[in-house]
Design a protein around this motif. Structure first.
Motif, PDB file in Angstrom:
ATOM      1  N   GLU A   1       5.337  10.496  -4.778  1.00 17.42           N
ATOM      2  CA  GLU A   1       4.425  11.327  -3.998  1.00 17.42           C
ATOM      3  C   GLU A   1       3.926  10.629  -2.727  1.00 17.42           C
ATOM      4  N   PRO A   2       3.415   9.376  -2.823  1.00 15.12           N
ATOM      5  CA  PRO A   2       2.967   8.737  -1.584  1.00 15.12           C
ATOM      6  C   PRO A   2       4.095   8.517  -0.583  1.00 15.12           C
TER       7      PRO A   2
ATOM      8  N   SER B   1       0.842  -1.190   0.000  1.00 10.05           N
ATOM      9  CA  SER B   1       0.000   0.000   0.000  1.00 10.05           C
ATOM     10  C   SER B   1       0.878   1.241   0.000  1.00 10.05           C
ATOM     11  N   PRO B   2       1.052   1.874  -1.161  1.00 11.19           N
ATOM     12  CA  PRO B   2       1.861   3.090  -1.189  1.00 11.19           C
ATOM     13  C   PRO B   2       1.237   4.227  -0.394  1.00 11.19           C
ATOM     14  N   ASP B   3      -0.089   4.180  -0.235  1.00 13.77           N
ATOM     15  CA  ASP B   3      -0.795   5.253   0.478  1.00 13.77           C
ATOM     16  C   ASP B   3      -0.993   4.964   1.952  1.00 13.77           C
TER      17      ASP B   3
ATOM     18  N   HIS C   1       3.785   1.655   5.318  1.00  5.75           N
ATOM     19  CA  HIS C   1       3.255   1.071   4.085  1.00  5.75           C
ATOM     20  C   HIS C   1       3.006  -0.422   4.292  1.00  5.75           C
TER      21      HIS C   1
ATOM     22  N   THR D   1      -4.999   2.357   4.401  1.00  2.52           N
ATOM     23  CA  THR D   1      -6.195   2.723   3.634  1.00  2.52           C
ATOM     24  C   THR D   1      -7.354   1.788   3.983  1.00  2.52           C
TER      25      THR D   1
ATOM     26  N   THR E   1       5.853   6.197  -7.416  1.00  5.37           N
ATOM     27  CA  THR E   1       5.527   6.152  -5.989  1.00  5.37           C
ATOM     28  C   THR E   1       6.132   7.310  -5.210  1.00  5.37           C
TER      29      THR E   1
END
Length: 134
Positions: free
Chosen positions: A115-116, A60-62, A126, A65, A113
Motif C-alpha cells: 500500500e505505501p 520510511s515506507p510512508d 522513501h 514523515t 509494504t
C-alpha cells in the motif's frame, strides 16, 4: 551535547507520544525513539529495520514523515527491542546504496509494504537511514 530519552520521572518513556492512524504492518519489531525537533519531546513509533551487506537501515515506507524530518534534523535516536535500547547515529543514504536498500526492504517485507509503495511508487520517495551504533 548529550540528549536523554527518559521521561521526566527518570524512568524510560514508554507511552506513544505521537498518534498513529493505523497499525503498522510490522508491529512487533523495534520501536524508534527520536526527539521531536519542535518540542524536544521523545516520539516513539514502531519501525522495521533491514540488514544488508552487514549494515542496518531504517526505511520510511510512508515517505517524508515527521519521524524522518526529526531524525534528519537531530541525527540520532534509540532503537528499542523489548526493554533494551540501542542508541545510534543516523546517516541518510542516497544513490545506489539507497536503491539497493529500498529494493531489499520491499523484498523482505513483501505484501506488508504494498500500500505505501503503491501510493509512492518512486523509490526516491522513501528516505533511508544507515544505523550507526554509538
Amino acid at each position: 551535547m548529550t540528549r536523554t530519552f527518559d521521561a521526566p520521572s527518570g524512568r524510560p518513556a514508554t507511552a506513544i507520544a505521537h498518534p498513529i492512524d493505523a497499525p503498522a504492518p510490522w508491529l512487533g519489531g523495534p520501536t524508534l525513539t527520536v526527539l521531536d525537533k519542535a518540542s524536544g519531546r521523545p516520539i516513539h513509533l514502531p519501525v522495521a529495520t533491514i540488514e544488508l551487506d552487514g549494515a542496518h537501515y531504517l526505511v520510511s515506507p510512508d515517505g517524508e514523515t515527521d519521524w524522518v524530518r526529526d531524525l534528519r534534523t537531530v541525527g540520532e535516536g534509540v532503537l528499542r527491542r523489548g526493554r533494551t535500547g540501542e542508541p545510534f547515529e543516523a546517516a541518510e543514504v542516497r544513490g545506489g546504496e539507497h536503491d539497493r536498500v529500498v529494493r531489499a526492504f520491499r523484498d523482505q517485507m513483501g505484501e506488508r509494504t504494498s500500500e505505501p509503495f503503491e501510493a509512492l511508487p518512486d523509490p526516491a520517495d522513501h528516505p533511508v537511514f544507515r544505523i550507526e551504533p554509538r
